[in-house]
Design an enzyme around this catalytic site. Structure first.
Site, PDB file in Angstrom:
ATOM      1  N   HIS A 152       9.111   2.432  -4.684  1.00  0.00           N
ATOM      2  CA  HIS A 152       7.760   2.300  -5.281  1.00  0.00           C
ATOM      3  C   HIS A 152       6.767   1.643  -4.323  1.00  0.00           C
ATOM      4  CE1 HIS A 152       9.723  -1.503  -5.581  1.00  0.00           C
ATOM      5  NE2 HIS A 152       8.564  -2.081  -5.878  1.00  0.00           N
ATOM      6  N   ASP A 153       7.247   1.186  -3.156  1.00  0.00           N
ATOM      7  CA  ASP A 153       6.383   0.553  -2.147  1.00  0.00           C
ATOM      8  C   ASP A 153       6.155   1.439  -0.933  1.00  0.00           C
ATOM      9  OD1 ASP A 153       7.931  -2.720  -2.548  1.00  0.00           O
ATOM     10  OD2 ASP A 153       6.204  -1.829  -3.570  1.00  0.00           O
ATOM     11  N   GLU A 162      16.258  -7.303  -1.782  1.00  0.00           N
ATOM     12  CA  GLU A 162      15.192  -6.712  -0.972  1.00  0.00           C
ATOM     13  C   GLU A 162      14.805  -7.751   0.081  1.00  0.00           C
ATOM     14  OE1 GLU A 162      10.625  -4.999  -1.287  1.00  0.00           O
ATOM     15  OE2 GLU A 162      11.239  -6.875  -2.233  1.00  0.00           O
ATOM     16  N   ASP A 206      15.204  -5.729 -12.353  1.00  0.00           N
ATOM     17  CA  ASP A 206      14.509  -6.278 -11.192  1.00  0.00           C
ATOM     18  C   ASP A 206      14.363  -7.788 -11.407  1.00  0.00           C
ATOM     19  OD1 ASP A 206      12.395  -4.270  -9.198  1.00  0.00           O
ATOM     20  OD2 ASP A 206      12.756  -6.413  -8.835  1.00  0.00           O
ATOM     21  N   ASP A 226      -0.016   6.330 -24.550  1.00  0.00           N
ATOM     22  CA  ASP A 226      -1.065   5.418 -24.043  1.00  0.00           C
ATOM     23  C   ASP A 226      -1.310   5.619 -22.551  1.00  0.00           C
ATOM     24  OD1 ASP A 226       0.894   2.312 -23.627  1.00  0.00           O
ATOM     25  OD2 ASP A 226       1.166   4.372 -22.895  1.00  0.00           O
ATOM     26  N   ASP A 254      13.935  -9.150  -5.769  1.00  0.00           N
ATOM     27  CA  ASP A 254      12.672  -8.950  -5.081  1.00  0.00           C
ATOM     28  C   ASP A 254      12.475  -9.992  -3.978  1.00  0.00           C
ATOM     29  OD1 ASP A 254       9.273  -9.386  -5.468  1.00  0.00           O
ATOM     30  OD2 ASP A 254      10.120  -7.384  -5.218  1.00  0.00           O
TER      31      ASP A 254
HETATM   32  O1  TEU Z   1       7.907  -5.844  -2.057  1.00  0.00           O
HETATM   33  C1  TEU Z   1       7.922  -6.691  -0.967  1.00  0.00           C
HETATM   34  C2  TEU Z   1       7.475  -6.013   0.218  1.00  0.00           C
HETATM   35  O2  TEU Z   1       8.022  -6.150   1.234  1.00  0.00           O
HETATM   36  C3  TEU Z   1       6.377  -5.098   0.044  1.00  0.00           C
HETATM   37  O3  TEU Z   1       5.317  -5.729  -0.476  1.00  0.00           O
HETATM   38  C4  TEU Z   1       5.998  -4.541   1.340  1.00  0.00           C
HETATM   39  O4  TEU Z   1       5.632  -5.498   2.209  1.00  0.00           O
HETATM   40  C5  TEU Z   1       4.875  -3.652   1.228  1.00  0.00           C
HETATM   41  O5  TEU Z   1       4.715  -3.128   0.036  1.00  0.00           O
HETATM   42  C6  TEU Z   1       5.148  -2.562   2.143  1.00  0.00           C
HETATM   43  O6  TEU Z   1       3.987  -2.037   2.400  1.00  0.00           O
HETATM   44  C7  TEU Z   1       8.318  -6.411  -3.266  1.00  0.00           C
HETATM   45  C8  TEU Z   1       8.137  -5.388  -4.363  1.00  0.00           C
HETATM   46  O7  TEU Z   1       8.953  -4.288  -4.086  1.00  0.00           O
HETATM   47  C9  TEU Z   1       6.671  -5.013  -4.374  1.00  0.00           C
HETATM   48  O8  TEU Z   1       6.406  -3.950  -5.259  1.00  0.00           O
HETATM   49  C10 TEU Z   1       5.874  -6.235  -4.768  1.00  0.00           C
HETATM   50  O9  TEU Z   1       4.514  -5.932  -4.665  1.00  0.00           O
HETATM   51  C11 TEU Z   1       6.206  -7.407  -3.851  1.00  0.00           C
HETATM   52  O10 TEU Z   1       7.589  -7.564  -3.594  1.00  0.00           O
HETATM   53  C12 TEU Z   1       5.777  -8.704  -4.509  1.00  0.00           C
HETATM   54  O11 TEU Z   1       6.576  -8.922  -5.643  1.00  0.00           O
END
Ligand code: TEU
Length: 537
Positions: free
Chosen positions: A316-317, A244, A98, A25, A194
């Site tokens: 992933h961020d 985090e 997570d 998918d 998170d």
């Molecule tokens: O990320 C928190 C966070 O600090 C990020 O959003 C960061 O500020 C930004 O991406 C950096 O550019 C956590 C998760 O890892 C993220 O994927 C989520 O979007 C966010 O929390 C909300 O749950």
């Protein structure tokens, strides 16, 4: 909870949406992860961290959860999850989930009940106000959304579809602890938490910088100690907890990760991933290696006696490590990916490998705004354009720092969609997968993959890597990253040239070679482009 088994461990982060798709998918799933467990075992990692797989409207790719006790059908079922967990444990690895409990989805029954009426029994499970304060969301715009039903505003530090939970309410905390116990009873080995440093809000919700005001609020340690008592204490399983914490300081981290305080095992700090920006994430700034070393060295020394570090270049961020901190040109990509891994993995702390980092995957060539999918990037683009910013400049910032760079599908082979899916991928595969892919890397002893295996092997075999004292060297050198690790008479010297030019090394670099990303050592006091060496003496 037996102590500190995670010191010699290495964690591998999986972003399920982009890892491997088993049903065609175009979206990764649990079946796809099961198919790749042998690959992960061969890499040698000890723990798998799964980004969220729970039912979710996917407004923020699963970080907006509408049911904490199930699996989103896109990813599979609870049975599929149990099969994955069994496969992980059979291979001697562990699995960490997570935990996203600063906020839920606005489609979670808790919020649906809360917004139903001002007298709802769950009204104060969230933050409602007649008038908003001036807080801004992390995803652009106000952190408050007007709700037509009751004509009040609710707080969302992230997207409009991610309302913040009210941790002041003991019923909220108990419901979360009960959910966590369920997953641990199911055999899960811990949690990545998170934005857990945002759960204790400042009394009265005063105007001001929402990121700063909500960072490590007044009851944060009380809440994490309570969570530890209610969820983890008395369990004899070997578990791992990592929080985090955007904005956390060394001082706060020693409190959070001091085993005597029974809060969490380690934190993700953000100081080293905010150096190539002027204040705002999107205001780009050239990275200075001396500043990067200064931050990393301060965290190494700051948590040397008490507490423990997590070690990461990307997730992933964040944009891809080799594109951000290294040199992703064809000439230097492999060596710089190895050099970055070397200087990170041999520091004091638990290393985290983000999927594809072990292949040296790079940022993606996003052509236009249409190529982006991430809510943070799309919201920023809309706000910046509305504010009259130059579209080209905004796009350059998104290409450089956008989270979608980390989310392009995992590159398993050179086929059309990189072996990620037989369908149409939800996000385009990076065209360089023809060259950069797991199949080629596993078959090539000189690949980034095998360098990661060697580094993980050193952490598993040499106690000095897990427990040795850290001593920074050449702090003011603009190109060379160097330090020693020492334990019981064994010393490791780790050094790397973090530039694409040959440089002179102002230190005695003699010793027994353990690992390098060059086949020879000219022993002439120089380091060639991105040359990294690990020596025992
Ligand atoms: O990320 C928190 C966070 O600090 C990020 O959003 C960061 O500020 C930004 O991406 C950096 O550019 C956590 C998760 O890892 C993220 O994927 C989520 O979007 C966010 O929390 C909300 O749950």
């Amino acid at each position: 909870m037996s102590s500190q088994w995670w010191k010699p461990a290495v964690v591998y982060q999986i972003y399920p949406r982009s890892f491997a798709d088993s049903d065609g998918d175009g979206i990764g799933d649990l079946g796809g992860i099961v198919q790749r467990l042998d690959y992960l075992q061969q890499l040698g990692v000890d723990v798998l961290w799964l980004s969220p797989i729970y039912p979710s409207p996917q407004d923020d790719n699963g970080y907006d959860i509408s049911d904490y006790q199930d699996v989103d059908p896109t990813f599979g079922s609870l049975n599929d999850f149990d099969a994955l967990l069994a496969g992980v444990h059979e291979r001697g690895m562990k699995l960490v989930m997570d935990l996203v409990v600063n906020h839920t989805s606005d489609e979670h029954p808790w919020f649906e009940e809360s917004r139903a009426s001002k007298d709802s029994p769950k009204r104060d499970w969230y933050w409602w106000r007649a008038e908003p304060n001036d807080w801004r969301s992390f995803f652009s715009g106000s952190a408050w959304e007007a709700d037509q039903a009751t004509r009040e505003f609710y707080l969302h530090l992230f997207s409009v579809k991610q309302p913040d939970l009210n941790w002041e309410n003991p019923a909220v905390r108990e419901a979360i602890y009960a959910m966590m116990r369920l997953w641990l009873d199911r055999g899960v080995d811990g949690f990545r938490m998170d934005v857990i440093n945002l759960i204790s809000k400042p009394p009265g919700l005063p105007d001001g910088d929402s990121a700063a005001l909500n960072n490590c609020g007044p009851r944060i340690h009380e809440f994490l100690q309570e969570m530890h008592r209610e969820v983890f204490a008395g369990r004899d399983a070997q578990l791992l907890t990592v929080g985090e914490m955007p904005g956390v300081t060394v001082e706060e981290a020693t409190l959070f990760t001091d085993p005597a305080r029974a809060e969490i095992d380690m934190v993700f700090q953000f100081e080293h991933v905010q150096l190539d920006q002027n204040g705002r994430k999107w205001d780009l700034r050239a990275l200075d290696l001396r500043e990067l070393k200064a931050v990393m060295n301060r965290w190494q020394l700051g948590l040397a006696e008490r507490g423990w570090n997590s070690l990461y270049w990307n997730n992933h961020d964040q944009p891809r490590a080799v594109s951000r901190f290294g040199d992703d040109s064809p000439e230097h990509r492999v060596r710089s990916a190895k050099a970055l891994a070397t200087v990170l993995h041999l520091q004091r702390g638990t290393p985290y490998v983000y999927q594809g980092e072990e292949l040296g995957m790079t940022n993606a060539p996003f052509a236009s705004i249409e190529d982006f999918r991430d809510i943070e990037s799309l919201n920023h683009y809309a706000e910046a354009i509305a504010a009259g910013e130059d579209p080209g400049r905004v796009l350059t910032a998104l290409r450089t720092k956008g989270r979608d760079n980390a989310r392009t599908p995992m590159q398993w082979d050179a086929s059309e969609h990189a072996g990620f899916t037989t369908g149409e991928p939800w996000l385009a595969v990076n065209p360089n997968h023809a060259e950069i892919n797991a199949q080629a890397a596993v078959a090539d002893p000189g690949s980034v993959f095998h360098h990661f295996r060697a580094l993980i092997g050193l952490r598993h075999s040499l106690p000095v890597v897990a427990d040795g004292d850290f001593t920074p060297l050449l702090a003011d050198d603009p190109h060379v990253y160097a330090y020693t690790r020492a334990l019981d008479g064994t010393e490791l010297l780790v050094l790397a040239n973090c530039s694409s030019e040959t440089v002179i090394v102002e230190l005695d670099a003699r010793g027994e070679p353990l690992l390098s990303n060059y086949d020879d050592d000219p022993q002439d006091g120089t380091l060639r482009a991105w040359e990294a060496r690990v020596l025992r003496r």
